[in-house]
Structures are given as structure tokens and as C-alpha cells.
Motif scaffolding. Sequence first.
Motif, PDB file in Angstrom:
ATOM      1  N   GLU A  46       1.003  -1.223  -0.022  1.00  0.00           N
ATOM      2  CA  GLU A  46      -0.081   0.023  -0.001  1.00  0.00           C
ATOM      3  C   GLU A  46       0.960   1.197   0.129  1.00  0.00           C
ATOM      4  O   GLU A  46       0.482   2.333  -0.615  1.00  0.00           O
ATOM      5  N   LYS A  47       1.977   1.253   0.719  1.00  0.00           N
ATOM      6  CA  LYS A  47       2.967   2.452   0.704  1.00  0.00           C
ATOM      7  C   LYS A  47       3.417   2.686  -0.436  1.00  0.00           C
ATOM      8  O   LYS A  47       3.595   3.906  -0.836  1.00  0.00           O
ATOM      9  N   ILE A  48       3.754   1.678  -1.376  1.00  0.00           N
ATOM     10  CA  ILE A  48       4.287   1.670  -2.669  1.00  0.00           C
ATOM     11  C   ILE A  48       3.127   2.656  -3.441  1.00  0.00           C
ATOM     12  O   ILE A  48       3.648   3.728  -4.023  1.00  0.00           O
ATOM     13  N   SER A  49       2.078   2.690  -3.519  1.00  0.00           N
ATOM     14  CA  SER A  49       1.234   3.074  -4.442  1.00  0.00           C
ATOM     15  C   SER A  49       1.046   4.517  -3.803  1.00  0.00           C
ATOM     16  O   SER A  49       0.807   5.455  -4.609  1.00  0.00           O
ATOM     17  N   VAL A  50       0.817   4.712  -2.513  1.00  0.00           N
ATOM     18  CA  VAL A  50       0.686   6.099  -1.856  1.00  0.00           C
ATOM     19  C   VAL A  50       1.883   6.811  -2.052  1.00  0.00           C
ATOM     20  O   VAL A  50       1.746   7.882  -2.565  1.00  0.00           O
ATOM     21  N   ALA A  51       3.234   6.251  -2.209  1.00  0.00           N
ATOM     22  CA  ALA A  51       4.472   7.122  -2.467  1.00  0.00           C
ATOM     23  C   ALA A  51       4.371   7.425  -3.819  1.00  0.00           C
ATOM     24  O   ALA A  51       4.859   8.638  -4.122  1.00  0.00           O
ATOM     25  N   PHE A  52       3.989   6.823  -4.817  1.00  0.00           N
ATOM     26  CA  PHE A  52       4.010   7.261  -6.273  1.00  0.00           C
ATOM     27  C   PHE A  52       3.000   8.230  -6.609  1.00  0.00           C
ATOM     28  O   PHE A  52       3.429   9.158  -7.143  1.00  0.00           O
ATOM     29  N   GLU A  53       1.984   8.203  -5.846  1.00  0.00           N
ATOM     30  CA  GLU A  53       0.828   9.161  -5.891  1.00  0.00           C
ATOM     31  C   GLU A  53       1.321  10.207  -5.292  1.00  0.00           C
ATOM     32  O   GLU A  53       1.228  11.673  -5.928  1.00  0.00           O
ATOM     33  N   MET A  54       2.106  10.523  -4.152  1.00  0.00           N
ATOM     34  CA  MET A  54       2.656  11.794  -3.574  1.00  0.00           C
ATOM     35  C   MET A  54       3.789  12.371  -4.528  1.00  0.00           C
ATOM     36  O   MET A  54       3.872  13.488  -4.590  1.00  0.00           O
ATOM     37  N   PHE A  55       4.735  11.430  -4.995  1.00  0.00           N
ATOM     38  CA  PHE A  55       5.765  12.115  -5.605  1.00  0.00           C
ATOM     39  C   PHE A  55       5.546  12.325  -7.004  1.00  0.00           C
ATOM     40  O   PHE A  55       6.114  13.398  -7.846  1.00  0.00           O
ATOM     41  N   MET A  56       4.564  11.681  -7.775  1.00  0.00           N
ATOM     42  CA  MET A  56       4.378  11.656  -9.280  1.00  0.00           C
ATOM     43  C   MET A  56       2.940  11.962  -9.662  1.00  0.00           C
ATOM     44  O   MET A  56       2.611  12.216 -10.761  1.00  0.00           O
ATOM     45  N   GLY A  57       2.110  11.529  -8.744  1.00  0.00           N
ATOM     46  CA  GLY A  57       0.591  11.486  -9.192  1.00  0.00           C
ATOM     47  C   GLY A  57      -0.070  10.495  -9.876  1.00  0.00           C
ATOM     48  O   GLY A  57      -0.980  10.670 -10.115  1.00  0.00           O
ATOM     49  N   PHE A  58       0.607   9.329  -9.733  1.00  0.00           N
ATOM     50  CA  PHE A  58       0.168   8.147 -10.705  1.00  0.00           C
ATOM     51  C   PHE A  58       1.028   6.806 -10.086  1.00  0.00           C
ATOM     52  O   PHE A  58       2.031   7.196  -9.484  1.00  0.00           O
TER      53      PHE A  58
END
Length: 204
Positions: A44-56
Motif C-alpha cells: 500500500e505504501k508503494i502506491s501512496v508514495a508514487f501518488e505523492m511524488f508523481m501523481g500516478f
Amino acid sequence: MLSLTESLVDKLNYHGKTYQLDLAFDTVLKFYELLDDDNLEDSEKISVAFEMFMGFTPDDADFAIAVFQKINQYIAKQPYGDEGEPNVDGNGQAVTPQKYYSFTQDAEAIYASFREQYGINLLQERGKLHWDEFKALFAGLGPNTYFQRIVEIRTRDTSKLEGQALNDTLKSQQYYELNENKTEKAREQQFTGFMNTLKAWAQS
């Protein structure tokens, strides 16, 4: 890392394509908080982190791994290199220096110190102040700021104190003690675990 001659980094190039990055200081701090969040699985952290830094969240596994390696290397980079030879204990084992502050637990002291020294309201700078700028200003906080006074208390040598002075210092150290001391090695191990999960996800 902050440069006085080059633009602040807000993009990443991968195989000839440029991607926008959100490297505002609060995004980076949220990422560190995310790594500490025991309520989320690493997947779950992987998905959240990508959204935080890159928006997708990317579908390309090689891209995902390369991006997070680059982001981690960048945000952890220091202007003056390493700190020399590691400390060792009596058995010759390397001893990792203890951390004496927490961006989360010391948030109020950091906020107050930025207001005091720079006149900067960090709450109003969320989404605007770049991580490199924040890191440089944070490192430059003077010894009389609230935050640095707390750090001084935590790092104060009590071996030569006695009586009331010793009692007062121990009380202050207990009062300002970090809930959880994080070491640089613990941070590295934490990110390594995150990367291992990311690689496992990529191979699934």
C-alpha cells in the motif's frame, strides 16, 4: 541538493522521457512518515508514495524501481559527503550515530524556529518550499532557536554534572526524549525493506 547556479530539481528523466516530481518539503516529510506507518502494508505504501511524488502509479516495474532509487538517493544526499570513519564499540563493531531529532515529534519546535529565525511560516509554505531549500534552512537553524535548544538538551554530556545540575538535566532529557530513536542505519533498512517489497511487486 541545493545549487546556487542551477534550477531546483523538480523533474526526472527516464529513457528519454521527462516526468514531473513533487519535491516540496512537506511531500518528502510525508514520505518519511509513510515509511513509519505501521497501519499500512508495504504494498500500500508503494502506491501512496508514487501518488505523492508523481501523481500516478506506474505499471512498468523497471521504471518503478529506478524512480524510487533515484528519489531516495536525491532526498538523502548531503552537501558535505559522509562523516568519515564509523564509530566502533569495545568489540570493534560499527556503532551507528543516534538520531537526536524527529521531523514528526519535533514539528512544533521546527515550525517555531523557522518563524523565529527566518520569519517563515512553514504551514503556508506547504506545496511551495522545495525540499532542498527546507533542508538548507533546517541545517542553518541557530543554537538559540527552540529546536536547537532541544537538540542541545538531548545531546548534553552528563558525565561531569552532579547535584542539582545533573538532576535538572536528566529531567529535561527525559521530558524531551524521542518516542522512538531512529538511526540512519534503521532508516536505510526501512527503505531497503520498502524496495524489496517494490521488487517483489514488480516480479509478480
